[in-house]
Design an enzyme around this catalytic site. Sequence first.
Site, mmCIF file in Angstrom:
data_model
loop_
_atom_site.group_PDB
_atom_site.id
_atom_site.type_symbol
_atom_site.label_atom_id
_atom_site.label_comp_id
_atom_site.label_asym_id
_atom_site.label_seq_id
_atom_site.Cartn_x
_atom_site.Cartn_y
_atom_site.Cartn_z
ATOM 1 N N SER A 197 -29.550 124.818 5.969
ATOM 2 C CA SER A 197 -28.174 124.354 6.136
ATOM 3 C C SER A 197 -27.926 123.179 5.209
ATOM 4 C CB SER A 197 -27.961 123.928 7.599
ATOM 5 O OG SER A 197 -26.802 123.151 7.761
ATOM 6 N N TYR A 232 -29.152 120.110 15.741
ATOM 7 C CA TYR A 232 -28.997 121.096 14.671
ATOM 8 C C TYR A 232 -29.550 120.564 13.351
ATOM 9 C CZ TYR A 232 -26.536 124.494 11.677
ATOM 10 O OH TYR A 232 -26.221 125.469 10.771
#
Length: 262
Positions: A152, A165
Amino acid sequence: MYLRKETIVSRDKFSLEGKNAVITGGTTGLGLSIAECMIEAGARAVVVSMDPQEVFDENLGKYGDKAAYYQFNITDTDHTQALADQIIAEHGNIDILVNNAGNHCKKPIEEMTVADYESVLNVHLVGAFAMTKAFVPHMRKQKSTSIIFQASMTSFIGQPYVMGYSTAKAGYLGMVHTLASEVSKDGVRVNAIAPGWIDTPMFRKATDNDPERKAKILGRTPMNKVGEPNDIGMAAVFLSSDAAKFITGICLPVDGGALIGF
């Protein structure tokens, strides 16, 4: 004297014909796009997801026997090896593993509980570790296989309210580096993809009514646009193909230049 060997760049180097790809979280979102792109490149997509069978049928049923489905919660790590053994028994050699399944908890740190944090880590890191551990011995024996982790932008940059996350996605970089150093000598290549802002339903939901946020995103993206889901899918195809046969241990940003944008 070294004589350069002439090479021919052909579509065959990008082909996944005859290969089996296991893709976690492959029924929707970017996982679905990865599955579709791999099928289009010739592979069979073996999708592992918590979604009901109906979601798989709606999104991938049109591909017939080029797509297979296993409903499984990847945090159920006590049964991961049994799932891997079943998939290998039913489909033969597994050439590609894509760790894409995810979980998201967007809260400021004051509101995030330890349970929230652990839940995100269990899906991304622990679940991906268990899935990888289950398939690696099989993949080592084949001498030419590929493992991909879905990283990410938060693997590299700070984004508020996503502590679990971002921890997990940054952790993928350590997993990629360590695993690549362990298994690449056996022909198992290990890489990651870091998507930028991609035109998915989630992105539209977050930005359609927030023009200021969308303008900020485009302002830091040199290409001045968001990506398409198949930009991620084709990156996964490339990293799994013979065209990337000397690439291992890297994280490929697919972000329109956002990581270097100002």
